[in-house]
Design an enzyme around this catalytic site. Structure first.
Site, mmCIF file in Angstrom:
data_model
loop_
_atom_site.group_PDB
_atom_site.id
_atom_site.type_symbol
_atom_site.label_atom_id
_atom_site.label_comp_id
_atom_site.label_asym_id
_atom_site.label_seq_id
_atom_site.Cartn_x
_atom_site.Cartn_y
_atom_site.Cartn_z
ATOM 1 N N TRP A 1 31.718 25.557 36.058
ATOM 2 C CA TRP A 1 32.889 25.198 35.244
ATOM 3 C C TRP A 1 32.431 24.445 34.291
ATOM 4 C CZ3 TRP A 1 37.676 22.259 35.394
ATOM 5 C CH2 TRP A 1 38.389 22.185 34.484
ATOM 6 N N ASP B 1 37.025 23.382 44.819
ATOM 7 C CA ASP B 1 37.938 23.611 43.509
ATOM 8 C C ASP B 1 38.409 24.855 43.641
ATOM 9 O OD1 ASP B 1 39.370 23.704 40.977
ATOM 10 O OD2 ASP B 1 37.215 23.438 39.790
ATOM 11 N N LYS C 1 46.510 30.117 37.114
ATOM 12 C CA LYS C 1 46.105 31.759 37.033
ATOM 13 C C LYS C 1 46.602 32.630 37.854
ATOM 14 C CE LYS C 1 42.770 29.253 35.222
ATOM 15 N NZ LYS C 1 41.792 28.215 35.290
HETATM 16 N N1 KET Z 1 38.376 24.881 38.056
HETATM 17 C C1 KET Z 1 37.756 25.914 37.892
HETATM 18 C C2 KET Z 1 36.836 26.638 38.463
HETATM 19 C C3 KET Z 1 38.230 26.556 36.586
HETATM 20 O O1 KET Z 1 37.725 27.796 36.138
HETATM 21 C C4 KET Z 1 39.370 25.984 35.686
HETATM 22 C C5 KET Z 1 39.823 26.609 34.483
HETATM 23 C C6 KET Z 1 39.960 24.936 36.384
HETATM 24 C C7 KET Z 1 39.459 24.266 37.286
HETATM 25 C C8 KET Z 1 40.953 24.063 35.478
HETATM 26 O O2 KET Z 1 42.295 25.071 35.530
HETATM 27 P P1 KET Z 1 43.602 24.491 35.015
HETATM 28 O O3 KET Z 1 44.300 24.740 36.318
HETATM 29 O O4 KET Z 1 43.656 25.154 33.927
HETATM 30 O O5 KET Z 1 43.449 22.969 34.794
HETATM 31 N N2 KET Z 1 38.959 27.542 33.901
HETATM 32 C C9 KET Z 1 39.291 28.358 32.922
HETATM 33 C C10 KET Z 1 40.403 27.879 31.736
HETATM 34 C C11 KET Z 1 39.880 26.701 31.087
HETATM 35 O O6 KET Z 1 38.966 26.115 30.903
HETATM 36 O O7 KET Z 1 40.914 25.995 30.497
HETATM 37 C C12 KET Z 1 38.034 28.897 32.244
HETATM 38 O O8 KET Z 1 36.879 28.678 32.935
HETATM 39 O O9 KET Z 1 38.147 29.748 31.268
#
Ligand code: KET
Length: 458
Positions: A151, A232, A268
């Site tokens: 990511w 993660d 998600k």
């Molecule tokens: N870890 C991973 C692997 C991940 O893909 C994301 C978010 C996060 C943590 C962070 O999630 P959050 O709970 O929204 O803080 N990924 C998606 C969304 C983004 O970047 O905001 C993406 O890769 O599209």
């Protein structure tokens, strides 16, 4: 006298303003986050049939964000509770306990013996950041090992707390699958590492996960190398449709007696993206160590943002602790994962039906929210410029943005850009490096008629 004092004050205010204006002169624009850049380019595009395959947030078959039924039910139940101030600690503890049960297992000894330190975090990002701060504070000389690719924000998070990062190989672009041998080699050769970050399921961006057998080998190697595994967990449930199965990697590490850390996001799998609901937990030797670590984590979060908003935490906690609501949630997770899985099958089938000379098997082999398509930067650029289809420059497709209405248009467009004249691609290659920042929509008319030809309706 009064006038001269007034004038003097005027002069000193003016000079202060002049100084102030220059305080930030050295600040230059920050590089754009690649995922946010995709969303911005998508929003700026006036084309009616545009498709956003950028951000990894769930969308239904109409392309709309979903408020899950379990969230509505939980809303109803918590609306009556008076949590605004006095009970926030109790709500947080309950939330942390439920999150820990979800990832470590309802009957896990870790839970029974209270051998974990956990605090609510601002979604998955906040949980990673808290851990990075904790790592820096207690192992200032350590490094973080990240999978390549990962990511896009992982590197930024650890960089901002001044923990150097290294990578271990993860993905094989030719076979479009896990490069297990290289992964094991890189972990074996890793030096002076404290923690390695692992995606336990639905790896972002590749959609490629190790098998259980491979997880066992990775776990043994971590043991032998005395690495701290930091998981993660942003997509629990999205790989298999079953949250328990998607926790398998973590359970394998638990069986092997590892001390581990987990960043959990409910953005998600509960559709709570805007509420920023997450949890950071660290496994400990005993209850006393757990209390010490929890106190330190709380101190870190206190100086960053105090405590997190309580509403989303209450929702997630209710969903996880009320058996009826949890049953609804588990079904909804399955529905989301199944829809994405179905879209993978339809997209691959459509590309094969078009007679694509390329192999698209990986679309259905990969799991979770993302398909690491193998499209190169020039092709991604052409998709945006000519077809108004947006994805990150590395060719990652957020499968949640694919619907029964747009999948044929997507397949046709991918087919066109992958089979078009190579010279045209090379021409676009330089532009491709500026993707999503300055796309001009010169071919709107042509794209509209193309879309109509593909039976797309608004
Ligand atoms: N870890 C991973 C692997 C991940 O893909 C994301 C978010 C996060 C943590 C962070 O999630 P959050 O709970 O929204 O803080 N990924 C998606 C969304 C983004 O970047 O905001 C993406 O890769 O599209």
């Amino acid at each position: 006298m009064i006038i001269s004092r007034f004038l003097r004050r005027g002069i000193s205010t003016a000079s202060t303003c002049a100084t102030r204006r220059s305080w930030w002169d050295h600040v230059t624009p920050a590089p754009k986050d690649p995922i946010i850049a995709v969303t911005e380019a998508f929003l700026a595009d006036p084309f009616p049939y545009k498709i956003n395959l950028g951000v990894g947030a769930y969308r239904d078959d109409e392309g709309k964000p979903v408020v899950l039924q379990c969230v509505r039910e939980a809303e109803g139940k918590i609306a009556a509770s008076n949590f605004l101030e006095s009970t926030s600690t109790a709500v947080s503890s309950k939330f942390v306990e439920e999150s820990a049960k979800l990832i470590y297992g309802q009957d896990s000894n870790v839970i029974k013996e209270r051998r974990f330190a956990g605090i609510p975090a601002l979604s998955g990002t906040g949980a990673c950041r808290l851990f990075a701060e904790f790592q820096k504070r207690f192992y200032p000389e350590s490094r973080i090992y990240l999978p390549d690719p990962t990511w896009s924000n992982h590197r930024n998070i650890w960089r901002d707390v001044h923990v150097p990062d290294r990578t271990f190989r993860y993905y094989h672009p030719d076979s479009k699958s896990l490069n297990f041998v290289a992964l094991m080699d890189d972990i074996k050769n890793a030096q002076m590492v404290l923690s390695s970050l692992l995606h336990p399921c639905a790896h972002n961006p590749t959609g490629v996960d190790p098998t259980n057998e491979q997880w066992r080998e990775i776990s043994s190697l971590f043991k032998a190398k005395n690495h701290f595994p930091f998981f993660d967990v942003a997509y629990q449930g999205f790989a298999s449709g079953d949250v328990e199965r998607d926790a398998r990697a973590i359970r394998i590490f638990l069986e092997d007696g590892h001390s581990i850390g987990c960043a959990q996001s409910f953005a998600k799998n509960m559709g709570l993206y805007g509420h920023r609901v997450g949890c950071l937990s660290v496994l400990c030797n005993d209850k006393i160590q757990a209390m010490a670590i929890k106190g330190q984590l709380q101190q870190i979060s206190n100086t960053m943002y105090g405590s997190p908003p309580i509403h989303g935490i209450s929702l997630a906690s209710k969903i996880l602790s009320d058996p009826d609501i949890k049953a609804i949630w588990l079904k909804e997770v399955k529905v989301m994962a199944t829809r994405i899985h179905r879209m993978r099958a339809i997209l691959r089938e459509a590309l094969e039906r078009l007679g694509s000379p390329l192999n698209w098997q990986h679309i259905t082999n990969q799991v979770g929210m993302f398909c690491f398509s193998g499209l190169n930067r020039a092709e991604v650029y052409l998709l945006a410029k000519e077809f108004h289809i947006y994805m990150t420059p590395d060719g990652r497709i957020s499968m949640a943005g694919v619907t029964t209405k747009n999948v044929d248009y997507l397949a046709n467009s991918i087919h066109e850009v992958t089979t078009c004249d190579q010279d045209a691609k090379i021409l676009h290659n330089t532009d491709a490096y500026r993707i999503n920042t300055d796309i001009r929509f010169t071919s709107l008319g042509a794209s509209k008629s193309r879309a109509r030809g593909m039976n797309l309706s608004l």
